[in-house]
Design a protein around this motif. Structure first.
Motif, PDB file in Angstrom:
ATOM      1  N   VAL A   1      26.669  -3.170   4.555  1.00  0.00           N
ATOM      2  CA  VAL A   1      26.184  -2.111   5.455  1.00  0.00           C
ATOM      3  C   VAL A   1      27.358  -1.367   6.077  1.00  0.00           C
ATOM      4  O   VAL A   1      27.374  -0.129   6.114  1.00  0.00           O
ATOM      5  N   THR A   2      28.344  -2.099   6.571  1.00  0.00           N
ATOM      6  CA  THR A   2      29.516  -1.474   7.181  1.00  0.00           C
ATOM      7  C   THR A   2      30.238  -0.573   6.180  1.00  0.00           C
ATOM      8  O   THR A   2      30.582   0.566   6.497  1.00  0.00           O
ATOM      9  N   ALA A   3      30.468  -1.073   4.981  1.00  0.00           N
ATOM     10  CA  ALA A   3      31.168  -0.290   3.961  1.00  0.00           C
ATOM     11  C   ALA A   3      30.354   0.924   3.536  1.00  0.00           C
ATOM     12  O   ALA A   3      30.906   2.004   3.320  1.00  0.00           O
TER      13      ALA A   3
ATOM     14  N   ASN B   1      33.775   4.742  -7.323  1.00  0.00           N
ATOM     15  CA  ASN B   1      32.890   4.120  -6.345  1.00  0.00           C
ATOM     16  C   ASN B   1      33.601   2.998  -5.593  1.00  0.00           C
ATOM     17  O   ASN B   1      33.401   2.831  -4.392  1.00  0.00           O
ATOM     18  N   MET B   2      34.426   2.233  -6.306  1.00  0.00           N
ATOM     19  CA  MET B   2      35.181   1.166  -5.643  1.00  0.00           C
ATOM     20  C   MET B   2      36.128   1.733  -4.598  1.00  0.00           C
ATOM     21  O   MET B   2      36.206   1.223  -3.481  1.00  0.00           O
ATOM     22  N   VAL B   3      36.833   2.784  -4.959  1.00  0.00           N
ATOM     23  CA  VAL B   3      37.785   3.394  -4.031  1.00  0.00           C
ATOM     24  C   VAL B   3      37.054   3.944  -2.806  1.00  0.00           C
ATOM     25  O   VAL B   3      37.458   3.692  -1.666  1.00  0.00           O
ATOM     26  N   VAL B   4      35.964   4.677  -3.031  1.00  0.00           N
ATOM     27  CA  VAL B   4      35.188   5.224  -1.920  1.00  0.00           C
ATOM     28  C   VAL B   4      34.644   4.091  -1.050  1.00  0.00           C
ATOM     29  O   VAL B   4      34.691   4.154   0.179  1.00  0.00           O
ATOM     30  N   GLY B   5      34.143   3.041  -1.673  1.00  0.00           N
ATOM     31  CA  GLY B   5      33.600   1.913  -0.921  1.00  0.00           C
ATOM     32  C   GLY B   5      34.652   1.154  -0.142  1.00  0.00           C
ATOM     33  O   GLY B   5      34.420   0.753   1.006  1.00  0.00           O
ATOM     34  N   ILE B   6      35.826   0.954  -0.721  1.00  0.00           N
ATOM     35  CA  ILE B   6      36.894   0.229  -0.032  1.00  0.00           C
ATOM     36  C   ILE B   6      37.429   1.038   1.141  1.00  0.00           C
ATOM     37  O   ILE B   6      37.589   0.517   2.245  1.00  0.00           O
ATOM     38  N   VAL B   7      37.687   2.312   0.927  1.00  0.00           N
ATOM     39  CA  VAL B   7      38.121   3.171   2.037  1.00  0.00           C
ATOM     40  C   VAL B   7      36.998   3.258   3.080  1.00  0.00           C
ATOM     41  O   VAL B   7      37.246   3.220   4.281  1.00  0.00           O
ATOM     42  N   GLY B   8      35.764   3.339   2.598  1.00  0.00           N
ATOM     43  CA  GLY B   8      34.613   3.371   3.501  1.00  0.00           C
ATOM     44  C   GLY B   8      34.491   2.105   4.324  1.00  0.00           C
ATOM     45  O   GLY B   8      34.062   2.148   5.479  1.00  0.00           O
ATOM     46  N   ALA B   9      34.882   0.966   3.768  1.00  0.00           N
ATOM     47  CA  ALA B   9      34.849  -0.286   4.523  1.00  0.00           C
ATOM     48  C   ALA B   9      35.797  -0.216   5.717  1.00  0.00           C
ATOM     49  O   ALA B   9      35.455  -0.670   6.819  1.00  0.00           O
TER      50      ALA B   9
ATOM     51  N   ILE C   1      33.432  -5.911  -5.540  1.00  0.00           N
ATOM     52  CA  ILE C   1      31.993  -5.757  -5.797  1.00  0.00           C
ATOM     53  C   ILE C   1      31.325  -5.038  -4.631  1.00  0.00           C
ATOM     54  O   ILE C   1      30.539  -4.099  -4.836  1.00  0.00           O
ATOM     55  N   ILE C   2      31.644  -5.443  -3.405  1.00  0.00           N
ATOM     56  CA  ILE C   2      31.080  -4.768  -2.226  1.00  0.00           C
ATOM     57  C   ILE C   2      31.517  -3.308  -2.205  1.00  0.00           C
ATOM     58  O   ILE C   2      30.711  -2.417  -1.920  1.00  0.00           O
ATOM     59  N   GLY C   3      32.774  -3.040  -2.530  1.00  0.00           N
ATOM     60  CA  GLY C   3      33.266  -1.659  -2.572  1.00  0.00           C
ATOM     61  C   GLY C   3      32.526  -0.817  -3.588  1.00  0.00           C
ATOM     62  O   GLY C   3      32.149   0.325  -3.317  1.00  0.00           O
ATOM     63  N   ALA C   4      32.301  -1.374  -4.773  1.00  0.00           N
ATOM     64  CA  ALA C   4      31.596  -0.627  -5.819  1.00  0.00           C
ATOM     65  C   ALA C   4      30.157  -0.341  -5.418  1.00  0.00           C
ATOM     66  O   ALA C   4      29.662   0.784  -5.583  1.00  0.00           O
TER      67      ALA C   4
ATOM     68  N   LEU D   1      32.730   9.033   5.165  1.00  0.00           N
ATOM     69  CA  LEU D   1      33.870   9.550   4.415  1.00  0.00           C
ATOM     70  C   LEU D   1      33.451  10.682   3.482  1.00  0.00           C
ATOM     71  O   LEU D   1      34.096  11.733   3.450  1.00  0.00           O
ATOM     72  N   LEU D   2      32.372  10.498   2.744  1.00  0.00           N
ATOM     73  CA  LEU D   2      31.894  11.550   1.837  1.00  0.00           C
ATOM     74  C   LEU D   2      31.450  12.786   2.604  1.00  0.00           C
ATOM     75  O   LEU D   2      31.659  13.916   2.154  1.00  0.00           O
ATOM     76  N   PHE D   3      30.846  12.591   3.767  1.00  0.00           N
ATOM     77  CA  PHE D   3      30.439  13.718   4.607  1.00  0.00           C
ATOM     78  C   PHE D   3      31.670  14.520   5.042  1.00  0.00           C
ATOM     79  O   PHE D   3      31.678  15.755   4.954  1.00  0.00           O
ATOM     80  N   LEU D   4      32.700  13.813   5.498  1.00  0.00           N
ATOM     81  CA  LEU D   4      33.926  14.493   5.938  1.00  0.00           C
ATOM     82  C   LEU D   4      34.623  15.208   4.785  1.00  0.00           C
ATOM     83  O   LEU D   4      35.122  16.322   4.943  1.00  0.00           O
ATOM     84  N   ILE D   5      34.642  14.578   3.625  1.00  0.00           N
ATOM     85  CA  ILE D   5      35.237  15.220   2.442  1.00  0.00           C
ATOM     86  C   ILE D   5      34.462  16.482   2.090  1.00  0.00           C
ATOM     87  O   ILE D   5      35.037  17.507   1.731  1.00  0.00           O
ATOM     88  N   GLY D   6      33.122  16.425   2.204  1.00  0.00           N
ATOM     89  CA  GLY D   6      32.291  17.596   1.935  1.00  0.00           C
ATOM     90  C   GLY D   6      32.591  18.732   2.899  1.00  0.00           C
ATOM     91  O   GLY D   6      32.627  19.907   2.502  1.00  0.00           O
ATOM     92  N   LEU D   7      32.837  18.406   4.167  1.00  0.00           N
ATOM     93  CA  LEU D   7      33.174  19.428   5.149  1.00  0.00           C
ATOM     94  C   LEU D   7      34.520  20.079   4.828  1.00  0.00           C
ATOM     95  O   LEU D   7      34.683  21.285   4.945  1.00  0.00           O
TER      96      LEU D   7
END
Length: 80
Positions: A61-63, A31-39, A8-11, A70-76
């Motif tokens: 907040v941390t995630a 969204n879950m994958v991005v959030g979990i990796v982001g955590a 849920i936090i990841g999503a 992570l999304l910023f780096l992927i965009g770069l």
């Protein structure tokens, strides 16, 4: 129960990061994958600068911060 809370936090974090980074979102699973990796990314970043987070809001907040980075780096990488 902790695993469900983790998902849920990841999503939520993935969805929030998509909104912050002006994205369209990636669907529930994306969204879950991005959030979990982001955590994990956020945890590394927060530890590196000496911050700690506790509880549901702190984890969110941390995630979210990690997912936005992570999304910023992927965009770069995609622009290169």
């Amino acid at each position: 129960m902790n695993f469900i809370l983790f998902l849920i936090i990841g999503a939520i974090a993935g969805w929030l990061a998509g909104k912050i980074m002006k994205g369209r979102g990636f669907g529930l699973l994306g969204n879950m994958v991005v959030g979990i990796v982001g955590a994990f990314v956020g945890g590394l970043l927060f530890r590196a600068i000496g911050l700690a987070s506790y509880g549901f809001i702190g984890s969110l907040v941390t995630a979210t911060v990690g997912a936005a980075v992570l999304l910023f780096l992927i965009g770069l990488i995609k622009k290169a």
